[in-house]
Design a protein around this motif. Structure first.
Motif: not given
Lengths: 113, 113
Positions: A52, A68-69
């Motif tokens: 992340n 982004e995840r």
């Protein structure tokens, strides 16, 4: 065989507009990457992402770029204010672990006009 | 900075002939990958070479890795038209935190009938 899925396959945008390129990596992969390829040139690393957060980024990946995840499956690349020179094929890649093979998506061709 | 150099960059050969593409790199990595790319398409993984002396073969293609010489070769045996594509070698830069691929410039192969 599991695949890395990228959408859209082709995007045309006006200079100065924001674009978001989307990728769904293979589900049990832990490392995620974005690469780009300007037409007729070699493939260049943009950014790697693990746990992340960004692990590493290249000099190409400036403040106009972000990743982004957001939901544990999608992995996105955002370009805030596109320039003509951002026109390229953008590839997402993922891998299960270091020392293992990379799987590349089919790419998104971004054309900035 | 890791450098990866391929030669030749352009290769035109006749069907039935043999040829070798060379990939030199500047770091001590022992992980090297070969990819094939058709025009406008993604990167198709051909070989993953993970140790010194590794040799892998698939059909008319054979790849090898010599980590001491920092050299990989992709040998084409009895070329056929279907092998026409651009071939990239890529080295895993293990000195970086997230690991990333550095690509060569690519060898554009044309096999003529």
């Amino acid at each position: 065989e599991p695949e890395v899925t990228q959408t859209p396959s082709h995007q045309v945008t006006q200079m100065g507009q924001e674009v978001i390129l989307r990728c769904v990596p293979i589900s049990n992969h832990l490392y995620f990457y974005w690469y780009r390829q300007i037409l007729g040139q070699k493939v260049e690393f943009l950014v790697s992402f693990y746990n992340n957060e960004i692990s590493e980024k290249s000099e190409i990946f400036d403040d106009q770029f972000s990743v982004e995840r957001p939901d544990g499956s999608n992995f996105t690349l955002k370009i805030r204010s596109t320039k003509l020179e951002d026109s390229a094929m953008y590839f997402c890649a993922s891998r299960r672990g270091q020392g293992l093979g990379y799987t590349f998506g089919s790419g998104t061709r971004l054309t900035v006009v | 900075e890791l450098k990866v150099e391929q030669n030749p960059l352009f290769l035109s050969m006749q069907e039935g002939k043999n040829y070798t593409i060379y990939c030199n790199y500047s770091t001590t990595s022992d992980r090297l990958y070969w990819y094939r790319q058709d025009p406008g398409k993604s990167l198709e993984s051909l070989f993953v070479l993970l140790s010194n002396g590794a040799v892998k073969q698939e059909g008319r293609l054979m790849a090898s890795l010599d980590t001491k010489a920092r050299l990989s070769t992709l040998h084409i045996t009895a070329a056929v038209h279907d092998l026409s594509a651009t071939y990239f070698c890529a080295v895993d830069d293990t000195e970086t935190s997230g690991s990333r691929l550095t690509f060569g410039e690519g060898t554009q192969l044309t096999v003529n009938p």
